[in-house]
Write a protein that holds these residues in place. Sequence first.
Motif, PDB file in Angstrom:
ATOM      1  N   ARG A  16      23.527  -0.700 -15.171  1.00  0.00           N
ATOM      2  CA  ARG A  16      24.669   0.212 -15.129  1.00  0.00           C
ATOM      3  C   ARG A  16      24.210   1.655 -15.363  1.00  0.00           C
ATOM      4  NH1 ARG A  16      27.581  -2.323 -18.643  1.00  0.00           N
ATOM      5  NH2 ARG A  16      26.878  -1.142 -20.434  1.00  0.00           N
ATOM      6  N   ARG A  17      23.351   1.878 -16.349  1.00  0.00           N
ATOM      7  CA  ARG A  17      22.853   3.229 -16.638  1.00  0.00           C
ATOM      8  C   ARG A  17      22.063   3.801 -15.458  1.00  0.00           C
ATOM      9  NH1 ARG A  17      19.789   3.242 -22.200  1.00  0.00           N
ATOM     10  NH2 ARG A  17      18.890   4.965 -21.069  1.00  0.00           N
ATOM     11  N   ASN A  18      21.204   2.983 -14.854  1.00  0.00           N
ATOM     12  CA  ASN A  18      20.416   3.461 -13.713  1.00  0.00           C
ATOM     13  C   ASN A  18      21.293   3.767 -12.510  1.00  0.00           C
ATOM     14  OD1 ASN A  18      17.665   3.564 -14.609  1.00  0.00           O
ATOM     15  ND2 ASN A  18      17.715   1.353 -14.739  1.00  0.00           N
ATOM     16  N   LEU A  19      22.281   2.941 -12.246  1.00  0.00           N
ATOM     17  CA  LEU A  19      23.188   3.203 -11.123  1.00  0.00           C
ATOM     18  C   LEU A  19      23.973   4.491 -11.332  1.00  0.00           C
ATOM     19  CD1 LEU A  19      24.582  -0.345 -10.275  1.00  0.00           C
ATOM     20  CD2 LEU A  19      23.125   1.083  -8.845  1.00  0.00           C
ATOM     21  N   ILE A  20      24.483   4.689 -12.528  1.00  0.00           N
ATOM     22  CA  ILE A  20      25.249   5.904 -12.812  1.00  0.00           C
ATOM     23  C   ILE A  20      24.359   7.134 -12.702  1.00  0.00           C
ATOM     24  CG2 ILE A  20      26.490   7.151 -14.628  1.00  0.00           C
ATOM     25  CD1 ILE A  20      27.630   4.396 -15.490  1.00  0.00           C
ATOM     26  N   ALA A  21      23.153   7.063 -13.240  1.00  0.00           N
ATOM     27  CA  ALA A  21      22.228   8.208 -13.143  1.00  0.00           C
ATOM     28  C   ALA A  21      21.874   8.497 -11.686  1.00  0.00           C
ATOM     29  CB  ALA A  21      20.963   7.938 -13.958  1.00  0.00           C
ATOM     30  N   TYR A  22      21.630   7.451 -10.898  1.00  0.00           N
ATOM     31  CA  TYR A  22      21.293   7.655  -9.492  1.00  0.00           C
ATOM     32  C   TYR A  22      22.486   8.242  -8.735  1.00  0.00           C
ATOM     33  CZ  TYR A  22      19.499   6.915  -4.846  1.00  0.00           C
ATOM     34  OH  TYR A  22      19.083   7.106  -3.567  1.00  0.00           O
ATOM     35  N   TRP A  23      23.686   7.788  -9.029  1.00  0.00           N
ATOM     36  CA  TRP A  23      24.869   8.330  -8.365  1.00  0.00           C
ATOM     37  C   TRP A  23      25.083   9.789  -8.737  1.00  0.00           C
ATOM     38  CZ3 TRP A  23      28.124   3.457  -9.713  1.00  0.00           C
ATOM     39  CH2 TRP A  23      27.862   2.458  -8.772  1.00  0.00           C
ATOM     40  N   MET A  24      24.859  10.132  -9.996  1.00  0.00           N
ATOM     41  CA  MET A  24      24.994  11.538 -10.398  1.00  0.00           C
ATOM     42  C   MET A  24      23.954  12.402  -9.686  1.00  0.00           C
ATOM     43  SD  MET A  24      25.777  11.091 -14.468  1.00  0.00           S
ATOM     44  CE  MET A  24      25.331  12.759 -14.807  1.00  0.00           C
TER      45      MET A  24
END
Length: 119
Positions: A16-24
């Motif tokens: 979840r953290r990696n997906l959110i960081a990549y989306w940002m």
Amino acid sequence: QQPPTVASIWSRRDTRRNLIAYWMFSAIQIIIDEAFPLYCVATKNGLGGLSENQIGRILSLSGFIFALLQFRAYTWMTNKFGLFGSLRLGCLVGIVPVSLTPAASLFEAESSVNCYSIV
């Protein structure tokens, strides 16, 4: 074993953290790619209406520099900060040009030097 579901993917904290960081990070890149040309053609509080050719030269030069430096910088950043840390750092550093692009007109209004005349 059951196939993964969206809920099972989102339940893992690291994923979840990696997906959110990549989306940002992706959102910042899209904002830069879309907002900069619009700012360049704006005649009020913009750069005074640069032509498509001039904008293309600016973006081409920055893309060439990016292509030359990316592999070396990306390798160094991921080795030093890890994948998640490098994405977070990219998000934080990427906010600066997004924020300063509209402020460039303030610097140009103060002097007779065009901020983008270098390219």
